[in-house]
Design a protein around this motif. Structure first.
Motif, PDB file in Angstrom:
ATOM      1  N   SER A 183       0.854  -1.035   0.270  1.00  0.00           N
ATOM      2  CA  SER A 183      -0.348   0.034   0.099  1.00  0.00           C
ATOM      3  C   SER A 183       0.559   1.194   0.413  1.00  0.00           C
ATOM      4  CB  SER A 183      -0.867   0.187   1.533  1.00  0.00           C
ATOM      5  OG  SER A 183       0.082  -0.424   2.459  1.00  0.00           O
ATOM      6  N   ASP A 184       0.174   2.425  -0.597  1.00  0.00           N
ATOM      7  CA  ASP A 184       0.704   3.596  -0.269  1.00  0.00           C
ATOM      8  C   ASP A 184       1.910   3.662   1.547  1.00  0.00           C
ATOM      9  OD1 ASP A 184       0.488   4.022  -3.073  1.00  0.00           O
ATOM     10  OD2 ASP A 184      -0.934   5.386  -2.413  1.00  0.00           O
ATOM     11  N   ALA A 185       0.814   3.796   2.266  1.00  0.00           N
ATOM     12  CA  ALA A 185       1.342   3.316   3.563  1.00  0.00           C
ATOM     13  C   ALA A 185       2.603   2.596   3.788  1.00  0.00           C
ATOM     14  CB  ALA A 185       0.687   3.427   4.190  1.00  0.00           C
ATOM     15  N   GLY A 186       2.439   1.651   3.311  1.00  0.00           N
ATOM     16  CA  GLY A 186       3.012   0.506   3.566  1.00  0.00           C
ATOM     17  C   GLY A 186       4.415   0.858   2.970  1.00  0.00           C
ATOM     18  N   ARG A 187       4.855   1.571   1.865  1.00  0.00           N
ATOM     19  CA  ARG A 187       5.826   1.834   0.485  1.00  0.00           C
ATOM     20  C   ARG A 187       6.367   3.135   2.011  1.00  0.00           C
ATOM     21  NH1 ARG A 187       4.525   4.556  -3.499  1.00  0.00           N
ATOM     22  NH2 ARG A 187       6.777   3.940  -4.285  1.00  0.00           N
ATOM     23  N   GLY A 188       5.426   4.063   2.024  1.00  0.00           N
ATOM     24  CA  GLY A 188       5.863   5.284   2.635  1.00  0.00           C
ATOM     25  C   GLY A 188       7.255   4.745   3.818  1.00  0.00           C
ATOM     26  N   LEU A 189       6.408   3.809   4.874  1.00  0.00           N
ATOM     27  CA  LEU A 189       6.990   3.364   6.392  1.00  0.00           C
ATOM     28  C   LEU A 189       8.359   2.156   5.564  1.00  0.00           C
ATOM     29  CD1 LEU A 189       7.114   2.720   8.551  1.00  0.00           C
ATOM     30  CD2 LEU A 189       5.590   0.817   8.558  1.00  0.00           C
ATOM     31  N   THR A 192      10.793   5.090   4.418  1.00  0.00           N
ATOM     32  CA  THR A 192      11.501   5.871   5.794  1.00  0.00           C
ATOM     33  C   THR A 192      13.018   5.023   6.211  1.00  0.00           C
ATOM     34  OG1 THR A 192       9.559   6.935   6.006  1.00  0.00           O
ATOM     35  CG2 THR A 192      10.681   7.161   7.484  1.00  0.00           C
TER      36      THR A 192
END
Length: 214
Positions: A183-189, A192
């Motif tokens: 997901s976009d949130a998982g990719r961002g985490l 980071t």
């Protein structure tokens, strides 16, 4: 001379220099219209469909494009109708020259997904300081790496192992690949954490058609 690296989704990248282009891993999750348009050659790391759309690669081969990869991957392309004279098997230690590009072939096996799933042949390609590992955390064999294309999410990926791999390779930059299942949130985490822990600066996030100079 500058090499232009363009990402076309998931694990597919295109390298261009002096009018010659190489496409690595044109798989089914990538924008192949953008990636393959006018390409000079195709490099395939392994046979899995997210790295190899056999039908599209066979069509390119019928149009005169040469294809390099492990034998099992080439067998899939041949089965889709590619002429044998356009297919070239490679393994660890080989070198390939295409126009101005000298390509080093590294590695032998796909990373372990599970003990019950047979491993397939997987090679990495080092081109103009860009290392594309396919689906394995490949040792660059002492070669300097400018841009390390870094898998972010897969059944075989554990982020702690990816961090330690980046630390061992010591690239100047990292750019993420292999992320379509996140997901976009998982990719961002994950990006980071890579930027914070791996020691190679911020993990570059190239969308389809985005490019950088090497």
């Amino acid at each position: 001379m500058t090499t232009r690296l363009t990402r076309w989704g998931h694990s597919c990248v295109r390298l261009e220099r002096d009018g010659t282009s190489l496409v690595i891993d044109p798989g089914t999750f990538s924008d192949l219209d953008g990636a393959l348009s006018g390409t000079s050659a195709i490099l395939v790391t392994h046979e899995h469909v997210d790295h190899l759309d056999a039908e599209r690669v066979a069509a390119a081969a019928r149009d005169g494009v040469d294809v390099w990869g492990p034998q099992d991957a080439l067998d899939a392309v041949a089965g889709a109708g590619a002429p044998q004279e356009r297919l070239h098997a490679v393994r660890h230690g080989d070198t390939v020259t295409v126009g101005p590009f000298d390509v080093a072939v590294l590695g032998e096996w796909h990373a372990l997904i599970h003990a019950d799933i047979p491993r397939v042949a997987n090679v990495a390609y080092l081109v103009d300081g860009v290392l594309h590992p396919g689906d394995a955390l490949v040792d660059p064999a002492g070669n300097a790496v400018d841009v390390l294309l870094t898998p972010l999410g897969a059944p075989w990926v554990k982020l702690a192992e990816v961090v330690d791999w980046v630390r061992a390779v010591q690239p100047r930059r990292i750019a993420v690949i292999h992320d379509v299942q996140l997901s976009d949130a998982g990719r961002g985490l994950s990006r980071t954490l890579l930027g914070r822990l791996a020691g190679a600066g911020e993990a570059l996030d190239l969308g389809p058609g985005d490019a950088l100079d090497v």
